[in-house]
Design a protein around this motif. Sequence first.
Motif, PDB file in Angstrom:
ATOM      1  N   PHE A  59       1.016  -1.362   0.044  1.00 21.71           N
ATOM      2  CA  PHE A  59      -0.023  -0.266   0.320  1.00 21.71           C
ATOM      3  C   PHE A  59       1.494   1.413  -0.100  1.00 21.71           C
ATOM      4  O   PHE A  59       0.634   2.077  -0.507  1.00 21.71           O
ATOM      5  N   GLY A  60       1.645   0.939   0.603  1.00 15.02           N
ATOM      6  CA  GLY A  60       3.075   2.213   0.290  1.00 15.02           C
ATOM      7  C   GLY A  60       3.583   2.336  -0.743  1.00 15.02           C
ATOM      8  O   GLY A  60       3.838   4.201  -0.928  1.00 15.02           O
ATOM      9  N   PHE A  61       3.391   1.567  -1.301  1.00 10.21           N
ATOM     10  CA  PHE A  61       3.747   2.019  -2.855  1.00 10.21           C
ATOM     11  C   PHE A  61       2.999   2.845  -3.895  1.00 10.21           C
ATOM     12  O   PHE A  61       3.384   3.483  -4.262  1.00 10.21           O
ATOM     13  N   TRP A  62       1.848   2.494  -3.279  1.00 12.96           N
ATOM     14  CA  TRP A  62       0.854   3.430  -4.047  1.00 12.96           C
ATOM     15  C   TRP A  62       0.721   4.603  -4.183  1.00 12.96           C
ATOM     16  O   TRP A  62       0.628   5.323  -4.560  1.00 12.96           O
ATOM     17  N   LEU A  63       0.668   5.052  -2.323  1.00 12.68           N
ATOM     18  CA  LEU A  63       0.971   5.931  -1.444  1.00 12.68           C
ATOM     19  C   LEU A  63       2.252   6.985  -1.922  1.00 12.68           C
ATOM     20  O   LEU A  63       1.526   8.261  -2.127  1.00 12.68           O
ATOM     21  N   SER A  64       3.191   6.470  -2.482  1.00  8.29           N
ATOM     22  CA  SER A  64       4.876   7.281  -2.830  1.00  8.29           C
ATOM     23  C   SER A  64       3.879   7.636  -3.934  1.00  8.29           C
ATOM     24  O   SER A  64       4.681   8.841  -4.775  1.00  8.29           O
ATOM     25  N   ARG A  65       3.512   6.792  -4.918  1.00 14.28           N
ATOM     26  CA  ARG A  65       3.310   7.174  -6.063  1.00 14.28           C
ATOM     27  C   ARG A  65       2.326   8.001  -6.853  1.00 14.28           C
ATOM     28  O   ARG A  65       2.325   8.803  -7.543  1.00 14.28           O
ATOM     29  N   LEU A  66       1.684   8.244  -6.128  1.00 19.50           N
ATOM     30  CA  LEU A  66       0.753   8.662  -5.748  1.00 19.50           C
ATOM     31  C   LEU A  66       0.459  10.114  -5.428  1.00 19.50           C
ATOM     32  O   LEU A  66      -0.236  10.821  -5.941  1.00 19.50           O
ATOM     33  N   ARG A  67       1.864  10.903  -4.341  1.00 22.99           N
ATOM     34  CA  ARG A  67       1.379  11.806  -3.865  1.00 22.99           C
ATOM     35  C   ARG A  67       2.099  12.860  -4.719  1.00 22.99           C
ATOM     36  O   ARG A  67       1.135  13.582  -4.938  1.00 22.99           O
ATOM     37  N   TYR A  68       2.863  13.025  -5.583  1.00 23.57           N
ATOM     38  CA  TYR A  68       3.330  14.000  -6.491  1.00 23.57           C
ATOM     39  C   TYR A  68       1.830  14.351  -7.717  1.00 23.57           C
ATOM     40  O   TYR A  68       1.858  15.711  -7.604  1.00 23.57           O
ATOM     41  N   PRO A  69       1.510  13.383  -8.180  1.00 20.74           N
ATOM     42  CA  PRO A  69       0.844  14.013  -9.215  1.00 20.74           C
ATOM     43  C   PRO A  69      -0.875  14.022  -8.809  1.00 20.74           C
ATOM     44  O   PRO A  69      -1.643  15.061  -9.302  1.00 20.74           O
ATOM     45  N   GLY A  70      -0.833  13.466  -7.394  1.00 23.04           N
ATOM     46  CA  GLY A  70      -2.401  14.020  -6.841  1.00 23.04           C
ATOM     47  C   GLY A  70      -2.171  15.177  -6.254  1.00 23.04           C
ATOM     48  O   GLY A  70      -3.473  15.812  -6.566  1.00 23.04           O
ATOM     49  N   PHE A  71      -1.489  15.879  -5.619  1.00 24.72           N
ATOM     50  CA  PHE A  71      -1.225  17.039  -5.745  1.00 24.72           C
ATOM     51  C   PHE A  71      -1.040  18.211  -6.729  1.00 24.72           C
ATOM     52  O   PHE A  71      -2.010  19.292  -6.772  1.00 24.72           O
TER      53      PHE A  71
END
Length: 255
Positions: A59-71
């Motif tokens: 799940f942490g892998f998903w969060l780390s990849r979602l962070r910058y494009p999510g912002f």
Amino acid sequence: MNLDRYARLKSPIHRWEPRSKLVSLLTLIFAFAFVRHLILLPFMVVITAGLYLISRLPFGFWLSRLRYPGFFIAAMVFFLPFGTGETVLWQWGWLSLKQEGCEALALILVRFASILTVSLVLFGTAPIANSLKAMRSLGLPALIVDMALLTYRYLQELQEMRVKMQRAMQLRGFQRDRLTRRNLQILAQLTGTLLIRSYERSQRVYYAMILRGYGQEKAQAKKSIQDIDRFSWILSIITLTVAMTIFILELLMSR
């Protein structure tokens, strides 16, 4: 940068033959991008969550990849509920929350998260080299495949070089948390030095590739569709069926 960090895990998605997985999941991504009705969003969330759970990616892998494009996406659509539509749900002074804007916001966010998650499942469950070979076998020009692979590797080298240079600067007393004119000058010098070193390294790598015969045409054994195992066929048929169902439902509801 390590998109294929968990490519050696054991899961049904990791066992999926790369060519069939590429075609199936890309079709599913296009189906998600085609959705325009809110009623289909829960199905997209369930399908996406199921794929990610089956892949066994952390799940942490998903969060780390979602962070910058999510912002970036959040900054783009933050004012959408307040400026789009006419049906007012809540109002405080001049600020009003509108139904059409909230629906558009939900549609954009769910599609974005679903497409990004499926992309992570696609490229995070196999080595990048295997995914690019699958693209090559499906007809992608060899030059584009080589450029993609070299770019991915080059960015990794650039990241390692940056970390080494920043560590050396910190050992010499540099404090990057302070926003001063001197620190900005040092960071500018770091950027310039990094670009020069990376360019020189790219030249050395290119000359080494030329000496090893890069650019000469070689006959490559092409894999036929019969090489796909039964398990991969089953996963592909299920995924393509789901994608086509989403396409059909969206077309029916658009009438």
